[in-house]
Design a protein around this motif. Structure first.
Motif, mmCIF file in Angstrom:
data_model
loop_
_atom_site.group_PDB
_atom_site.id
_atom_site.type_symbol
_atom_site.label_atom_id
_atom_site.label_comp_id
_atom_site.label_asym_id
_atom_site.label_seq_id
_atom_site.Cartn_x
_atom_site.Cartn_y
_atom_site.Cartn_z
ATOM 1 N N ASP A 52 0.813 -1.213 0.000
ATOM 2 C CA ASP A 52 0.000 0.000 0.000
ATOM 3 C C ASP A 52 0.851 1.269 0.000
ATOM 4 O O ASP A 52 0.313 2.369 0.128
ATOM 5 N N ASP A 53 2.161 1.116 -0.122
ATOM 6 C CA ASP A 53 3.062 2.269 -0.105
ATOM 7 C C ASP A 53 2.875 3.063 -1.397
ATOM 8 O O ASP A 53 3.160 2.557 -2.485
ATOM 9 N N PRO A 54 2.395 4.316 -1.304
ATOM 10 C CA PRO A 54 2.133 5.073 -2.532
ATOM 11 C C PRO A 54 3.394 5.348 -3.351
ATOM 12 O O PRO A 54 3.329 5.371 -4.580
ATOM 13 N N CYS A 57 4.084 2.129 -5.234
ATOM 14 C CA CYS A 57 3.072 1.952 -6.290
ATOM 15 C C CYS A 57 3.346 2.884 -7.465
ATOM 16 O O CYS A 57 3.340 2.457 -8.622
ATOM 17 N N LYS A 80 -3.769 3.564 -7.359
ATOM 18 C CA LYS A 80 -3.666 3.233 -5.932
ATOM 19 C C LYS A 80 -2.843 4.281 -5.193
ATOM 20 O O LYS A 80 -3.206 4.710 -4.086
ATOM 21 N N ALA A 84 -4.160 7.324 -2.147
ATOM 22 C CA ALA A 84 -3.536 7.690 -0.876
ATOM 23 C C ALA A 84 -3.151 9.163 -0.826
ATOM 24 O O ALA A 84 -3.188 9.782 0.236
#
Length: 171
Positions: A52-54, A57, A80, A84
């Motif tokens: 989930d690390d922008p 991503c 994604k 965030a």
């Protein structure tokens, strides 16, 4: 050097050494040196550690888009990252770039316009170059030229490509 560091950490059983930041740094070096496959491999390792690390991503999505590879995956990763941080002009640029690569020029132009509105006072030359390509794709030649001139003024890393787009001789 990064491969040596990686081997030393493995030998020392230092699992904490392998972080999202380590793999993204390694991926960035690979990308700058022109080793696309190794860069993607390292970016995927970063993403595995931080799904989930922008930053992870966006990095992988942008690299894929920039090399015109796995564009659907790139779109999903960048979307994604934007979920965030919806006002991040770099992520907006990445999404515009992947849409440009997909031939979705009107959407690319709309997204790039949002990126420019978001960060006009501090945009880098790469974003201006992308904006020029996208503006040209939707028939806005005067705007495209202005963006490319801004890219040159901002020390675009691909200066010769930008000069060619402007019809200028190689320097």
């Amino acid at each position: 050097t990064m491969e040596i560091a990686e081997r030393v950490a493995i030998d020392a059983r230092d699992a904490d050494f392998f972080s999202v930041d380590f793999h993204l740094f390694f991926a960035t070096l690979c990308e700058e040196e022109g080793d696309f496959d190794q860069g993607v491999e390292q970016a995927r390792k970063a993403l595995a550690l931080g799904p989930d690390d922008p930053v992870a991503c966006n990095f992988l999505g942008y690299v894929l888009a920039d090399h015109n590879r796995s564009l659907s995956e790139a779109d999903g990763l960048i979307t994604k990252a934007l979920a965030a941080q919806p006002d991040n002009e770099a992520y907006l640029d990445s999404l515009a770039w992947v849409r440009f690569r997909q031939g979705r020029f009107a959407e690319a132009h709309e997204t790039m316009s949002a990126a420019i509105r978001q960060g006009l006072s501090h945009l880098d030359a790469v974003i201006f170059d992308h904006a020029g390509d996208i503006a040209a794709a939707v028939g806005l030649e005067v705007l495209a030229r202005w963006y490319w001139e801004e890219a040159l003024a901002g020390e675009a890393p691909n200066r010769e490509d930008v000069r060619r787009k402007l019809g200028l001789p190689d320097s």
